[in-house]
Design a protein around this motif. Sequence first.
Motif, short mmCIF file in Angstrom:
data_model
loop_
_atom_site.label_atom_id
_atom_site.label_comp_id
_atom_site.label_asym_id
_atom_site.label_seq_id
_atom_site.Cartn_x
_atom_site.Cartn_y
_atom_site.Cartn_z
N TYR A 5 0.65 -1.13 0.02
CA TYR A 5 -0.09 0.18 0.01
C TYR A 5 0.81 1.25 0.00
CZ TYR A 5 0.74 0.46 5.07
OH TYR A 5 1.30 0.90 6.27
N GLN A 40 -6.43 0.78 2.57
CA GLN A 40 -5.22 0.11 1.52
C GLN A 40 -4.75 -1.27 1.84
OE1 GLN A 40 -2.31 2.99 -0.13
NE2 GLN A 40 -2.92 4.40 1.71
N ALA A 43 -7.61 -3.63 0.47
CA ALA A 43 -7.55 -3.42 -1.13
C ALA A 43 -6.40 -4.03 -1.89
CB ALA A 43 -7.55 -2.02 -1.62
N GLY A 47 -9.00 -7.93 -5.89
CA GLY A 47 -8.55 -7.91 -7.58
C GLY A 47 -8.37 -6.53 -8.13
N ALA A 48 -8.80 -6.07 -9.05
CA ALA A 48 -8.55 -5.12 -9.73
C ALA A 48 -9.90 -4.06 -9.27
CB ALA A 48 -8.77 -5.10 -11.39
N ALA A 49 -9.32 -2.95 -9.09
CA ALA A 49 -10.84 -1.89 -8.72
C ALA A 49 -11.42 -1.64 -9.92
CB ALA A 49 -10.04 -0.59 -8.21
N PRO A 50 -12.79 -0.93 -9.87
CA PRO A 50 -13.08 -0.45 -8.62
C PRO A 50 -14.02 -1.52 -7.81
CG PRO A 50 -14.69 0.02 -10.52
CD PRO A 50 -13.57 -0.77 -10.93
N HIS A 71 -10.00 7.59 -1.63
CA HIS A 71 -10.06 6.60 -2.72
C HIS A 71 -11.12 6.54 -3.64
CE1 HIS A 71 -6.28 5.17 -0.56
NE2 HIS A 71 -7.05 5.27 0.48
N ASP A 73 -11.20 7.10 -6.54
CA ASP A 73 -10.95 6.47 -8.05
C ASP A 73 -10.85 5.01 -7.98
OD1 ASP A 73 -8.79 6.65 -6.00
OD2 ASP A 73 -7.12 6.78 -7.74
N ARG A 74 -11.11 4.47 -6.84
CA ARG A 74 -10.91 3.04 -6.49
C ARG A 74 -12.25 2.38 -6.20
NH1 ARG A 74 -5.69 1.70 -2.97
NH2 ARG A 74 -5.89 -0.48 -4.23
N SER A 76 -16.70 2.17 -6.72
CA SER A 76 -17.93 2.40 -7.75
C SER A 76 -19.04 2.69 -6.91
CB SER A 76 -18.12 1.17 -8.32
OG SER A 76 -18.45 0.14 -7.54
N ASP A 163 -17.29 -5.47 -2.02
CA ASP A 163 -15.96 -6.38 -1.93
C ASP A 163 -14.99 -6.06 -0.85
OD1 ASP A 163 -15.89 -6.76 -5.09
OD2 ASP A 163 -16.27 -4.75 -5.03
#
Length: 242
Positions: A5, A40, A43, A47-50, A71, A73-74, A76, A163
């Motif tokens: 992170y 972080q 996360a 897996g991949a964001a979002p 965060h 941007d990570r 939804s 998630d």
Amino acid sequence: MAYRYATERRDDSDLGGGNVLYSAPGHPGFPVRLADELFQRAAARLGAAPFVLWDPCCGSGQLAVAAAMLHRDRLSRLLATDTDPAALSVAERNVGLLSGAGLAERERELRAQAAEFGKPAMVERADAAARLAERLRGLGGDLDGAVRRGDVFHPAEPERPVDLVLTDIPYGDLTRFSGAPPDADPVPALVRALAAVLPEHAVLAVTARTRKVALPAGVGALERVRAGNRAAVLVRAGDARG
């Protein structure tokens, strides 16, 4: 698996100390830097964001909203639930700040208070709201958020798969929770109940003012964290199911 992170230093004071976010009696703010770190760490296990983020003991919503602001941007979606109607009304106002319109209204409110009461501190808080709006735009703009009434021991399955769970157990005697098992630490039951409505891949990050956050018997932690008088545990939902 070792977590990874970001460790860059930044000034997150705009999110702390009640500068912009609304507060509620009995629901003290959560340390912003710890919220950032736990997000972080969790996360890094996904897996991949979002991601969809859920705080099932949200109180005033400060923890979830601070993490989401940092965060955006990570993420939804943000979901915040609690059983306390008074706290939920404050949480709704804070989740509303995850939009340009909400932050603009908060800035206007603070500038009006500064003009009415002649307090320079209100001007500084209004400036902080403007900076948060700029940050939010830079990270992707408005975030979809929902605030619901919900019992953490009998949670409804979220409308969209979650998630990442990030939550802070309320202070004081934990057995005051409605639905908590009598004469026992309720946190293991809380973890089991949440895991049952989460996808197997989801990660729960649970914190409390205690020396060690308990998990259900036989369930291993992904990792444990200590920060001041708080302890945190990260656990995979699939590992915590009964």
